[in-house]
Scaffold this motif. Structure first.
Motif, PDB file in Angstrom:
ATOM      1  N   HIS A 231       0.825  -1.212   0.000  1.00 29.65           N
ATOM      2  CA  HIS A 231       0.000   0.000   0.000  1.00 29.65           C
ATOM      3  C   HIS A 231       0.861   1.265   0.000  1.00 29.65           C
ATOM      4  O   HIS A 231       0.387   2.341  -0.349  1.00 29.65           O
ATOM      5  N   ASN A 233       3.200   1.855  -1.956  1.00 38.80           N
ATOM      6  CA  ASN A 233       3.621   2.164  -3.326  1.00 38.80           C
ATOM      7  C   ASN A 233       2.703   3.240  -3.912  1.00 38.80           C
ATOM      8  O   ASN A 233       1.913   2.998  -4.822  1.00 38.80           O
ATOM      9  N   THR A 234       2.810   4.413  -3.356  1.00 40.71           N
ATOM     10  CA  THR A 234       1.997   5.552  -3.759  1.00 40.71           C
ATOM     11  C   THR A 234       2.760   6.834  -3.463  1.00 40.71           C
ATOM     12  O   THR A 234       3.621   6.865  -2.575  1.00 40.71           O
TER      13      THR A 234
END
Length: 319
Positions: A231, A233-234
């Protein structure tokens, strides 16, 4: 189908002789008539025992069976341990329970006092002295178990080899590295901090939060941990639960936070999907699977291995 059962390693290294047994007659060196029917029908049990030599009738049977295995046209499946096959095929066990039991069995594959100086030296050179030095004793032991399995299976081509024990050992080595270098340090950082992680109605990172805020909680399995940190990876961490901000702050103090935030989770999920989880399923893992995983973890001529990548990424950042 012939299942070849438990493989034992002695102090002198790898290599195996094949021993055939009949399930109803366990005498160590007997060669019952039912076992001799191997040449027209598959026996009830066949085992591989490394560096265990037999005399008289038993020795003759070993070489007859080995010769027959090499020439047989029937499909053969060789397993290092019949317990592995039993656990993998048990329909009443969940994947996580299977892996737990398989991992326990693999831990005892190599006797505690066994020494493999040549294989261990080759493994150290493959991993790299700098990385090897920072691995825990558990990680080293699991790596060596997987490497011994690889060495013992390397070469045979006339049979299908069930290499799940080696795959499981290598998986546990990687899991240990993740726990020792990321999960446990993150929990220590949280527990030693004056500020805990606030609860959130967004449950996407609840498992990581539960682990980090409870002193005696069990470490997360590879796939679970990866499914939590993916999660991150933003570009907008602030839109995630507070656990994400804390974890991002933690890895920001390590040498390669970009890899840890944006790439590690996908690497772990791919490894879990392609190797770790498959090792717990009924279908056998073959030698190509074991070799591919070993290359993934230890690297090859043109790329670094996943173990070295993780160890280097989790070093303290240079000041």
């Amino acid at each position: 189908m012939v299942y070849v059962t438990r493989s034992h390693y002695s102090l002198v290294g790898s290599g195996a002789l094949v021993v055939m047994r009949n399930a109803k007659d366990d005498a160590a060196y007997s060669a019952p008539d039912t076992a001799r029917r191997f040449f027209s029908r598959a026996p009830s049990s066949v085992s591989i025992e490394s560096h265990t030599y037999f005399e008289g009738e038993g020795e003759v049977l070993v070489f007859e069976l080995a010769k027959s295995l090499a020439q047989s046209q029937q499909p053969l499946l060789l397993s290092m341990d019949d317990r592995i096959t039993a656990v993998k095929s048990n329909p009443y066990l969940s994947d996580s329970d299977r892996f737990l039991q398989l991992g326990s069995g693999v831990s005892g594959f190599i006797p505690e006092k066994a020494s493999f100086p040549i294989l261990e030296l080759a493994l150290k050179e493959r991993v790299g002295a700098r990385v090897w030095k920072e691995l825990s004793e558990n990680a080293r032991a699991f790596l060596l178990t997987g490497f011994v399995a690889f060495d013992g299976f390397d070469g045979p081509s006339s049979v299908s080899l069930e290499t799940s024990p080696g795959v499981i050992a290598l998986s546990k080595a990687l899991e240990d590295v993740i726990v020792e270098r990321l999960q446990e340090p993150f929990r220590r950082a949280i527990l030693n901090s004056a500020e805990s992680i606030p609860a959130s109605s967004d449950g996407r990172l609840n498992k990581l939060r539960d682990f980090a805020t409870r002193r005696n909680s069990r470490p997360l399995e590879l796939g679970t941990f990866a499914s939590q940190i993916i999660h991150l990876n933003t570009a907008d961490i602030s839109a995630l639960p507070p656990t994400a901000v804390k974890f991002a702050d933690f890895i920001g103090r390590l040498s390669d936070p970009e890899y840890l935030q944006f790439l590690l989770a996908s690497d772990l999920l791919a490894m879990t999907r392609n190797y770790r989880n498959r090792a717990a399923h009924p279908d056998p893992m073959n030698f190509a699977d074991l070799k591919s995983l070993l290359t993934l973890l230890l690297g090859g001529e043109t790329r670094d291995g996943l173990l070295a990548t993780i160890v280097e990424a989790t070093r303290p950042a240079a000041r």
